[in-house]
Design a protein around this motif. Structure first.
Motif, PDB file in Angstrom:
ATOM      1  N   ASP A  81      -1.729 -12.186  -6.876  1.00 47.63           N
ATOM      2  CA  ASP A  81      -2.739 -12.997  -6.771  1.00 47.63           C
ATOM      3  C   ASP A  81      -3.926 -12.784  -6.398  1.00 47.63           C
ATOM      4  O   ASP A  81      -4.912 -13.182  -6.045  1.00 47.63           O
ATOM      5  N   GLY A  82      -3.979 -11.389  -6.428  1.00 44.50           N
ATOM      6  CA  GLY A  82      -5.291 -10.621  -6.327  1.00 44.50           C
ATOM      7  C   GLY A  82      -5.912 -10.572  -4.807  1.00 44.50           C
ATOM      8  O   GLY A  82      -7.179 -10.182  -4.398  1.00 44.50           O
ATOM      9  N   PHE A  83      -4.826 -10.510  -3.762  1.00 41.33           N
ATOM     10  CA  PHE A  83      -5.060 -10.352  -2.467  1.00 41.33           C
ATOM     11  C   PHE A  83      -4.711  -8.794  -1.934  1.00 41.33           C
ATOM     12  O   PHE A  83      -5.134  -8.588  -0.758  1.00 41.33           O
ATOM     13  N   LEU A  84      -4.404  -7.976  -2.918  1.00 42.12           N
ATOM     14  CA  LEU A  84      -4.211  -6.713  -2.691  1.00 42.12           C
ATOM     15  C   LEU A  84      -4.568  -5.855  -3.922  1.00 42.12           C
ATOM     16  O   LEU A  84      -4.238  -6.473  -5.086  1.00 42.12           O
ATOM     17  N   PRO A  85      -5.126  -4.784  -3.928  1.00 46.47           N
ATOM     18  CA  PRO A  85      -5.372  -4.035  -5.288  1.00 46.47           C
ATOM     19  C   PRO A  85      -4.134  -3.639  -5.866  1.00 46.47           C
ATOM     20  O   PRO A  85      -3.113  -3.529  -5.219  1.00 46.47           O
ATOM     21  N   SER A  86      -4.191  -3.376  -7.183  1.00 47.58           N
ATOM     22  CA  SER A  86      -2.926  -3.362  -8.167  1.00 47.58           C
ATOM     23  C   SER A  86      -1.846  -1.932  -7.579  1.00 47.58           C
ATOM     24  O   SER A  86      -0.787  -2.044  -7.763  1.00 47.58           O
ATOM     25  N   GLY A  87      -2.649  -1.021  -6.968  1.00 46.34           N
ATOM     26  CA  GLY A  87      -1.732   0.218  -6.741  1.00 46.34           C
ATOM     27  C   GLY A  87      -1.487  -0.008  -5.229  1.00 46.34           C
ATOM     28  O   GLY A  87      -0.783   1.126  -4.711  1.00 46.34           O
ATOM     29  N   ALA A  88      -1.500  -1.168  -4.579  1.00 46.88           N
ATOM     30  CA  ALA A  88      -1.313  -1.102  -3.065  1.00 46.88           C
ATOM     31  C   ALA A  88       0.049  -0.812  -2.691  1.00 46.88           C
ATOM     32  O   ALA A  88       0.575  -0.309  -1.438  1.00 46.88           O
ATOM     33  N   LEU A  89       1.127  -1.066  -3.468  1.00 47.97           N
ATOM     34  CA  LEU A  89       2.324  -1.092  -3.185  1.00 47.97           C
ATOM     35  C   LEU A  89       3.072   0.339  -3.552  1.00 47.97           C
ATOM     36  O   LEU A  89       4.364   0.552  -3.283  1.00 47.97           O
ATOM     37  N   GLN A  90       2.462   1.165  -4.295  1.00 47.86           N
ATOM     38  CA  GLN A  90       2.824   2.223  -4.751  1.00 47.86           C
ATOM     39  C   GLN A  90       3.525   3.270  -3.812  1.00 47.86           C
ATOM     40  O   GLN A  90       4.458   4.198  -3.826  1.00 47.86           O
ATOM     41  N   HIS A  91       2.826   3.306  -2.417  1.00 46.30           N
ATOM     42  CA  HIS A  91       3.183   4.255  -1.351  1.00 46.30           C
ATOM     43  C   HIS A  91       4.124   3.578  -0.195  1.00 46.30           C
ATOM     44  O   HIS A  91       4.832   4.412   0.466  1.00 46.30           O
ATOM     45  N   ILE A  92       4.608   2.376  -0.832  1.00 45.80           N
ATOM     46  CA  ILE A  92       5.845   1.846   0.126  1.00 45.80           C
ATOM     47  C   ILE A  92       7.035   2.280  -0.207  1.00 45.80           C
ATOM     48  O   ILE A  92       7.382   2.088  -1.434  1.00 45.80           O
ATOM     49  N   GLU A  93       7.654   2.757   0.769  1.00 43.41           N
ATOM     50  CA  GLU A  93       9.026   3.176   0.704  1.00 43.41           C
ATOM     51  C   GLU A  93       9.963   2.140   0.851  1.00 43.41           C
ATOM     52  O   GLU A  93       9.819   1.361   1.750  1.00 43.41           O
ATOM     53  N   ASN A  94      11.084   1.919  -0.188  1.00 40.80           N
ATOM     54  CA  ASN A  94      12.212   0.801   0.056  1.00 40.80           C
ATOM     55  C   ASN A  94      13.188   1.414   0.770  1.00 40.80           C
ATOM     56  O   ASN A  94      13.866   2.281   0.450  1.00 40.80           O
ATOM     57  N   SER A  95      13.308   0.963   1.849  1.00 40.97           N
ATOM     58  CA  SER A  95      14.279   1.211   2.688  1.00 40.97           C
ATOM     59  C   SER A  95      15.493   0.278   2.947  1.00 40.97           C
ATOM     60  O   SER A  95      16.487   0.539   3.811  1.00 40.97           O
ATOM     61  N   ASP A  96      15.691  -0.278   2.047  1.00 41.69           N
ATOM     62  CA  ASP A  96      17.071  -1.197   1.972  1.00 41.69           C
ATOM     63  C   ASP A  96      18.374  -0.290   1.593  1.00 41.69           C
ATOM     64  O   ASP A  96      18.854  -0.502   0.620  1.00 41.69           O
ATOM     65  N   GLU A  97      18.555   0.397   2.545  1.00 36.02           N
ATOM     66  CA  GLU A  97      19.744   1.446   2.437  1.00 36.02           C
ATOM     67  C   GLU A  97      21.014   0.256   2.723  1.00 36.02           C
ATOM     68  O   GLU A  97      22.160   0.604   2.082  1.00 36.02           O
TER      69      GLU A  97
END
Length: 514
Positions: A81-97
């Motif tokens: 929806d344009g409230f974060l830049p397109s690459g904002a989630l690339q550094h987020i680690e998925n910890s759903d072990e």
């Protein structure tokens, strides 16, 4: 006469949805769940309260009766929806072990970081139309948002929600002091307003998608609110408080079979005489907000409107409490004058008197019937499916119960003839239906206008997947399902039973967000 058409649905809290960010949220998993409901013939999605939680992640303990929980905001939709830049989630680690167990700490850490980034991004990139839209939201919701955003900013500043320990000028809400603090914490106040803006943006889009697919959202309203909340801090005159803002009496439950000392909830009680003098304005506002969020509303602990257990605030247990008269139908009458008819289901479980049933019937609200309660004794017909009235909401169990499979396992040791339930069940091989599906079918085929089944029961899960154990302080609210569990076979079976029970929904009409 019931105000509800014959329909069925599923009980599932938002945090139980699949999501790569620790807990379920308002993102793609929510839209896909709406798709599942439609494909399986369901017309209702019942949720638990969606407010910002204070402790133990309980949705029944929130620091606002009006705000949304920031942890439910979808990072993916912020980017879309344009409230974060397109690459904002690339550094987020998925910890759903363990994707079947919520990780609230991880989710909150991720989302706090992303929401702060989104706030700065918005301030730096937003054009006039976006800023106008945000300002319009703040103006429309000013009646609750101003107090909430300042309270949340003060909580952050002081590091606690015990507003009685804050400076006296804030405890007494001196107008000049409130102005100074609002100016001092202006950036944090604006941030809290922005977070709510994002929440309501995402919520309203999901609600619109559900409505386009003829799925109703069924919300949940706890009767009491937390002392450490913007509601009590900003409306001290309508609660039972002393001059320092502390509770004089608190809510609880009297001693019973389950607890010799009762339950001491600790919520401040309402000053019903003061509320009456305002024509119950605070309650009408609360209902107004609820029906902007939901199509149907469940009122938790409805019996408190007839009478409630009042306990001295300094008591260690609920033993020395007493019954105090509630306001009866007056708050609902006031709300109806302002809002029209109220599509409400009354939670009338537990220690219910004939006076509570009379109040519910006067108001025309359906009560609740829970199959598990109907087989505790041979003469417990009230919760037996064949005796449900049309104007009721039927359940296999609630968020506080064992799952139906867990409940069945508890009964396995009973000898033949000792368990009345055995006369209601057929051999699964002969019937072609596992026991839990037979019980689901019983509820769906009952006369109740509304039939709601927890997703855990549809999935046939045991008590390892239970949502809440009342009285247990930790380890609740964490269950989640995986998208792969909603198989086509499951969808088909649920739809067949729904059609046979005359509760089928109309086909899906809106395009999904995948």
């Amino acid at each position: 006469m019931s105000q509800f058409e014959r329909a069925s649905g599923v009980l599932l809290h938002v945090t139980s949805l699949p999501s790569p960010y620790g807990v379920g949220d308002l993102g793609r998993g929510a839209y896909r769940f709406v798709d599942f409901l439609v494909q399986s013939g369901q017309r209702i999605w019942q949720l638990l309260p969606i407010g910002p939680t204070i402790q133990c992640e309980s949705p029944y303990s929130c620091y606002s009766a009006f705000a949304g929980n920031p942890v439910l905001i979808s990072p993916e939709l912020l980017v879309a929806d344009g409230f974060l830049p397109s690459g904002a989630l690339q550094h987020i680690e998925n910890s759903d072990e363990s994707p079947r167990q919520a990780d609230f700490v991880h989710a909150r850490n991720i989302k706090n970081e992303l929401l702060r980034e989104s706030f700065e991004f918005f301030l730096g990139q937003a054009g006039c139309s976006e800023l106008d839209e945000f300002e319009a939201f703040c103006t429309t919701h000013k009646w609750w948002l101003d107090d909430f955003s300042l309270f949340a900013a003060l909580m952050q500043h002081f590091g606690n929600d015990d507003w009685c320990s804050w400076p006296t000028e804030l405890v007494t809400r001196d107008s000049a002091a409130l102005g100074r603090w609002r100016e001092q914490l202006s950036k944090e106040v604006e941030y809290e307003q922005y977070v709510q803006y994002l929440f309501f943006q995402q919520w309203n889009k999901l609600k619109a998608y559900a409505a386009a697919n003829r799925v109703q959202l069924f919300g949940d309203m706890p009767i009491f609110v937390a002392h450490g909340s913007a509601d009590v801090w900003a409306n001290q005159e309508v609660f039972c408080l002393d001059e320092g803002g502390k509770s004089t009496v608190v809510a609880g439950v009297p001693p019973d079979y389950f607890s010799k000392t009762g339950q001491l909830w600790g919520n401040p009680l309402y000053n019903w005489k003061a509320l009456e003098q305002t024509d119950y304005r605070w309650w009408t506002n609360r209902f107004r907000m609820a029906f902007q969020l939901y199509d149907i509303l469940r009122i938790d602990h409805f019996r408190g409107f007839e009478a409630y257990w009042e306990v001295p605030a300094d008591a260690k247990t609920a033993v020395n409490g007493k019954w105090a008269p509630g306001p009866g139908k007056a708050p609902f009458d006031a709300a109806r004058r302002a809002l029209g008819e109220l599509p409400i289901v009354a939670e009338d479980l537990g220690m219910i008197t004939e006076a509570v049933h009379e109040l519910r019937e006067q108001l025309g609200f359906p009560g609740m019937r829970v199959l598990q309660f109907g087989f505790d004794s041979a003469d417990d017909l009230f919760h037996r499916p064949e005796s449900y009235p049309e104007n009721s909401a039927a359940y296999t169990g609630t968020h506080d119960n064992s799952t139906i499979v867990g409940w069945l396992k508890e009964r396995e040791g009973r000898a033949a003839g000792e368990d009345i339930l055995q006369g209601y069940l057929e051999d699964p091989i002969r019937s072609g239906m596992p026991y839990h599906w037979q019980l689901i079918s019983m509820v769906l085929r009952s006369p109740s206008d509304l039939a709601i089944i927890p997703l855990q029961d549809i999935l046939g899960l045991d008590d390892d997947s239970r949502m809440n154990v009342p009285g247990k302080a930790h380890g609740n609210w964490g269950w989640r399902y995986e998208a792969s569990q909603l198989t086509q076979e499951l969808i088909d079976r649920l739809k067949i039973i729904t059609i046979a029970s005359d509760r089928e929904s109309v086909p899906m009409v809106a395009e999904a967000i995948h």
